[in-house]
Design an enzyme around this catalytic site. Structure first.
Site, PDB file in Angstrom:
ATOM      1  N   CYS A  60      -5.506  -2.778   2.096  1.00 23.89           N
ATOM      2  CA  CYS A  60      -5.761  -2.878   3.532  1.00 23.89           C
ATOM      3  C   CYS A  60      -7.260  -3.075   3.935  1.00 23.89           C
ATOM      4  O   CYS A  60      -7.690  -4.194   3.666  1.00 23.89           O
ATOM      5  CB  CYS A  60      -5.142  -1.526   4.327  1.00 23.89           C
ATOM      6  SG  CYS A  60      -4.716  -1.625   5.803  1.00 23.89           S
ATOM      7  N   GLU A  90       0.925  -1.258  -0.016  1.00 30.65           N
ATOM      8  CA  GLU A  90       0.096  -0.029   0.060  1.00 30.65           C
ATOM      9  C   GLU A  90       0.784   1.182  -0.019  1.00 30.65           C
ATOM     10  O   GLU A  90       1.861   1.345   0.801  1.00 30.65           O
ATOM     11  CB  GLU A  90      -1.030  -0.080   1.431  1.00 30.65           C
ATOM     12  CG  GLU A  90      -1.624   1.169   1.292  1.00 30.65           C
ATOM     13  CD  GLU A  90      -2.729   1.105   2.389  1.00 30.65           C
ATOM     14  OE1 GLU A  90      -3.877   1.702   2.372  1.00 30.65           O
ATOM     15  OE2 GLU A  90      -2.740   0.390   3.293  1.00 30.65           O
ATOM     16  N   LYS A 118      -8.754   3.981  -3.296  1.00 29.00           N
ATOM     17  CA  LYS A 118      -9.281   3.325  -1.958  1.00 29.00           C
ATOM     18  C   LYS A 118     -10.448   3.923  -1.565  1.00 29.00           C
ATOM     19  O   LYS A 118     -10.552   5.193  -1.503  1.00 29.00           O
ATOM     20  CB  LYS A 118      -8.277   3.468  -0.738  1.00 29.00           C
ATOM     21  CG  LYS A 118      -8.566   2.866   0.487  1.00 29.00           C
ATOM     22  CD  LYS A 118      -7.400   2.858   1.470  1.00 29.00           C
ATOM     23  CE  LYS A 118      -7.656   1.807   2.663  1.00 29.00           C
ATOM     24  NZ  LYS A 118      -6.608   2.095   3.691  1.00 29.00           N
TER      25      LYS A 118
END
Length: 327
Positions: free
Chosen positions: A165, A49, A131
């Site tokens: 995540c 990430e 995200k």
């Protein structure tokens, strides 16, 4: 799309730390890993990430009022997509013949996004995934993505998607990738194992969510994480002062098969490597004999997913008046 009748490919997770807040140096490092992947015959490389310019660990370690300077530095080190730094990775991917999923902090206008950049083995920028929901203190740094980037991309080795995540806790986001026929999933994570209160839980969470997505999506899952290095801790403490919440350490990378079993890893700790495994896409067909989350196991007559994939902008055009309603 896949090449000919070939079904066996090699995928790898980059288990490595960035040069925190130095985008140029981290891009150099990324390009080196891409070149190594090409030499080793790796077909797909997945980075952690926001590998460029690194995860902003300080957001969970210091009071928000003290963080403005670090946030400003982070903004300056974030990258544009497309842009010159990403173009260097595209060129490296083309030269090495490697597909790449690169985590970056993307700067678009005045907003930053936690983004996965998808590049194919010809160096083409296939697209991005932003995200959808930054977690907890991440909201100080990144804006929210929208479903226009909740995408699966055609590559030579199959259909590749990804999430970052705790986006993996968003079951409908995972399902949106599954119904697009995802075959290989790029799971991008930071290393939070040494964070106070997460020592016993973080690895278990990552493993559980990754195995679950592999089985429920009938896809291969590549988990890429970075350890937190002494250099990264020293940089933060030089700017913000000592802290005892998260020491250096961590990192947990692995690759899972469509039945939830382990293909490679986990690889843990500070040693950097490309954790690789051969995957055979026919294994997906084998699991489909039992269940197909995009077919007979979806119960479309009972459950259907609606996704608003319209890009969300700050400008919307009103419909033009017609002759019938001019007055």
């Amino acid at each position: 799309m896949t090449t000919g009748d070939r079904t066996v490919w090699t995928v790898a997770a980059v288990h490595a730390a960035p040069v925190l807040l130095d985008a140029e140096a981290t891009i150099d490092k990324a390009c080196g890993f891409v070149a190594e992947a090409g030499e080793r015959g790796i077909d797909l490389l997945v980075f952690p990430e926001v590998f460029v310019p690194g995860f902003p660990y300080w957001i969970n370690l210091y009071p928000p009022a003290d963080l403005f300077g670090m946030h400003a530095r982070y903004r300056g080190a974030s990258v544009e997509v497309p842009g010159p730094l990403v173009a260097r990775v595209q060129d490296a991917a083309r030269q090495a013949g490697v597909n790449v999923v690169l985590g970056v902090s993307e700067r678009d206008g005045g907003t930053l996004y936690n983004t996965q950049v998808h590049i194919d083995d010809e160096g083409t920028l296939l697209g991005i995934h932003r995200k959808l929901q930054p977690t907890y203190a991440e909201r100080f740094v990144w804006g929210q993505g929208d479903a226009s980037t909740l995408s699966v991309f055609e590559t030579r080795l199959g259909r590749v998607g990804g999430l970052a995540c705790w986006e993996h806790t968003m079951n409908l986001a995972r399902q949106a990738l599954i119904v697009q026929g995802e075959q290989v999933h790029a799971g991008a994570w930071p290393g939070l194992q040494t964070h106070r209160g997460m020592e016993e839980s973080f690895d278990l969470q990552v493993e559980a969510m990754s195995r679950t997505h592999a089985l429920t999506g009938q896809c291969f899952v590549v988990v890429a994480q970075n350890p937190l290095t002494d250099d990264m801790v020293a940089l933060m403490e030089a700017e913000l002062g000592p802290q005892t919440i998260q020491p250096a350490g961590g990192g947990w990378s692995a690759i899972f098969n469509p039945d939830g079993t382990t293909a490679a890893g986990p690889h843990t700790g500070p040693e950097e490597c490309l954790l690789a495994a051969e995957i055979d896409l026919t294994a997906i067909d084998g699991v489909h004999a039992l269940l197909d989350a995009n077919g007979h196991f979806s119960r479309r007559d009972v459950l259907r997913l609606w996704v608003d994939d319209e890009p969300k902008t700050t400008l919307a055009s009103a419909p033009h008046p017609t002759e019938e309603n001019d007055d």
